[in-house]
Scaffold this motif. Structure first.
Motif, PDB file in Angstrom:
ATOM      1  N   ILE A 237       0.854  -1.186   0.000  1.00 45.60           N
ATOM      2  CA  ILE A 237       0.000   0.000   0.000  1.00 45.60           C
ATOM      3  C   ILE A 237       0.889   1.234   0.000  1.00 45.60           C
ATOM      4  O   ILE A 237       1.739   1.393   0.880  1.00 45.60           O
ATOM      5  N   HIS A 238       0.710   2.082  -0.985  1.00 46.85           N
ATOM      6  CA  HIS A 238       1.395   3.372  -1.026  1.00 46.85           C
ATOM      7  C   HIS A 238       0.456   4.438  -0.462  1.00 46.85           C
ATOM      8  O   HIS A 238      -0.760   4.382  -0.677  1.00 46.85           O
ATOM      9  N   ALA A 239       1.012   5.428   0.206  1.00 51.33           N
ATOM     10  CA  ALA A 239       0.199   6.507   0.779  1.00 51.33           C
ATOM     11  C   ALA A 239       0.933   7.831   0.610  1.00 51.33           C
ATOM     12  O   ALA A 239       2.156   7.906   0.732  1.00 51.33           O
ATOM     13  N   ASP A 240       0.150   8.862   0.341  1.00 45.83           N
ATOM     14  CA  ASP A 240       0.706  10.213   0.228  1.00 45.83           C
ATOM     15  C   ASP A 240      -0.433  11.190   0.452  1.00 45.83           C
ATOM     16  O   ASP A 240      -1.621  10.812   0.427  1.00 45.83           O
ATOM     17  N   GLU A 241      -0.104  12.456   0.662  1.00 43.09           N
ATOM     18  CA  GLU A 241      -1.117  13.481   0.911  1.00 43.09           C
ATOM     19  C   GLU A 241      -0.632  14.804   0.345  1.00 43.09           C
ATOM     20  O   GLU A 241       0.570  15.027   0.181  1.00 43.09           O
ATOM     21  N   THR A 242      -1.605  15.655   0.024  1.00 45.64           N
ATOM     22  CA  THR A 242      -1.279  16.983  -0.486  1.00 45.64           C
ATOM     23  C   THR A 242      -2.340  17.957  -0.032  1.00 45.64           C
ATOM     24  O   THR A 242      -3.462  17.562   0.338  1.00 45.64           O
TER      25      THR A 242
END
Length: 477
Positions: A237-242
């Motif tokens: 699972i990849h996760a990122d936020e902006t």
């Protein structure tokens, strides 16, 4: 005698005049020397200011490097591809097979271009094939709900309109196109309605477009909930936020993805509570993220993005002294690059050789961690390495785990593009609709499916049996 005396007096007068001119020249020479001395002092002062400004520019503008005038270097090849990759034939359009609906244009000359004589066909020709889009037009569908009388009880009944058009005056394809423009293309409601008007002559108001986007979101919402449930059991699972904005207030768009899923969530918080709500306290798979603290709260295997770390180290290396660079920064960068290279060559190496190389990398990492650097920036990096010691080389232990978080960055890039175009939300409901539609659209793209065709298949189907964009039993990549 008188003439001689007059000549002598003339010579004496001329000598006196030359002496006066000589004195004037000496005075001018002295003044010139003073001026040159002042200019040399000014040049020294300006060179000192230039040196100070250059250092300040290096500090402010990361990556700045003054050109070396003493060394003449040959120009580098702008083509960064490997030489073996430059010989491919290129990409061309596939040939179009003849079809019954093809429009054929027979082109013939009226007269011979050489002599002007009449021409006759030889039966031979050269064909130039062009694909184009026909002029679009709007189809008008009239649903006539006939009133009918029962022959038994004489009661009058009337059928309902189909669910896809019961609450609207435009069809489902138009409504889904509004959702596609808003969530995937990132264009505003005004541009979306202008697109309909320019291409199809279909006029739609902004409030009407917003209502159709909400309808499309409600249509795919059950699918999104099921995809979030599947996400918790994914092996990677990849996760990122902006950043995002809702009615002028700061919010965050979260992205959770892997090779077969891409799910988005808009939330007012950027805390660990959001990650736990999505993935639970202990997801089964490996979580690939950057070093943001919100992901530390989960109890699972993690892989930190080495690309982020290398970027930071590259910046520090450009600003550090030679001793700091040689003692800590460059060895650490070389170690991370060797680890990434080892991961890429994993499938081509014998297992025993790969395990031995992985163990050597771990020993090199431990040696750097316990070297105790004295530079403040290096100490900060070293503390991070100590804290995430077991999360740096997880990609060398678990097959299929990448060393970077590029997958999440690619999926979330279009969100940043929409934000730059002013495509943020005014309401929480609009933000939720944006996230739902983008999740389904991006997931469909990963499986080569057309979003509008897939969404049409959901209309009129019970929520618990709505098909997913892919088979739930398919193997996760």
């Amino acid at each position: 005698m008188e003439d001689l005396r007059q000549q002598v007096e003339a010579l004496l007068a001329r000598v006196a005049c030359l002496e006066v001119r000589l004195q004037q020249s000496e005075a001018e020479l002295a003044q010139t020397r003073v001026t040159l001395a002042l200019r040399e002092a000014r040049i020294v002062e300006l060179e000192s200011q230039v040196a100070e400004l250059t250092l300040e520019l290096q500090r402010r503008k990361k990556g700045f490097r003054p050109k070396a005038n003493s060394i003449s270097r040959p120009k580098k090849d702008k083509d960064r591809r490997k030489k073996g990759e430059r010989t491919h034939p290129g990409s061309v359009r596939p040939p179009v097979e003849p079809g019954v609906d093809d429009v054929v244009h027979d082109l013939r000359s009226e007269n011979c271009p050489e002599c002007g004589g009449s021409l006759e066909d030889t039966g031979e020709f050269e064909e130039h094939v062009v694909e184009d889009i026909p002029a679009p037009r709007v189809e008008v569908h009239r649903y006539r709900r006939h009133r009918q009388r029962c022959k038994c009880c004489t009661k009058i009944c009337q059928p309902s309109a189909p669910p896809e058009v019961a609450d609207a005056y435009v069809g489902p394809r138009t409504r889904l196109l509004m959702g596609y423009c808003r969530a995937h293309l990132g264009i505003s409601l005004g541009k979306s309605t202008a697109l309909l008007d320019q291409l199809f002559g279909l006029k739609l108001s902004r409030p009407g477009a917003l209502g159709h986007i909400q309808w499309a979101s409600d249509l795919v919402h059950p699918v999104v909930e099921r995809l979030f449930a599947l996400l918790k059991s994914e092996p990677v699972i990849h996760a990122d936020e902006t950043g995002w904005r809702i009615n002028g207030k700061n919010a965050w768009v979260w992205c959770f993805c892997n090779p077969r899923l891409a799910l988005f969530l808009v939330d007012e918080h950027r805390s660990a509570a959001v990650v736990k709500r999505v993935l639970g306290d202990s997801p089964r798979g490996v979580l690939v993220t950057d070093f943001y603290a919100a992901y530390h709260a989960l109890d699972c295997q993690k892989q930190k993005c080495l690309t982020h770390l290398l970027r930071e180290l590259h910046t520090l290396r450009d600003e550090a002294t030679k001793g700091v660079k040689d003692a800590y920064l460059q060895p650490l960068m070389t170690l991370l690059q060797d680890a990434i290279s080892l991961g890429k060559n994993r499938q081509t190496m014998p297992e025993a050789k790969f395990v031995a190389a992985r163990q050597k990398l771990s020993l090199r990492l431990d040696a750097l961690i316990f070297s105790r650097p004295t530079n403040n920036d290096c100490q900060r990096i070293n503390k991070r390495l100590i804290r995430h010691r077991d999360e740096l080389f997880c990609f060398l232990e678990v097959d299929g785990v990448p060393a970077d978080n590029n997958a999440a960055e690619r999926d979330i890039r279009s969100v940043a593009a929409a934000r730059a175009d002013g495509g943020v939300n005014r309401t929480k409901a609009g933000a939720k609709a944006f996230a739902n539609l983008k999740s389904v659209i991006r997931t469909c793209e990963k499986h080569g499916r057309q979003f509008i065709d897939y969404a049409l298949s959901l209309i009129g189907v019970a929520q618990d049996i709505q098909p997913l964009p892919f088979s739930p039993s398919s193997d996760s990549s």
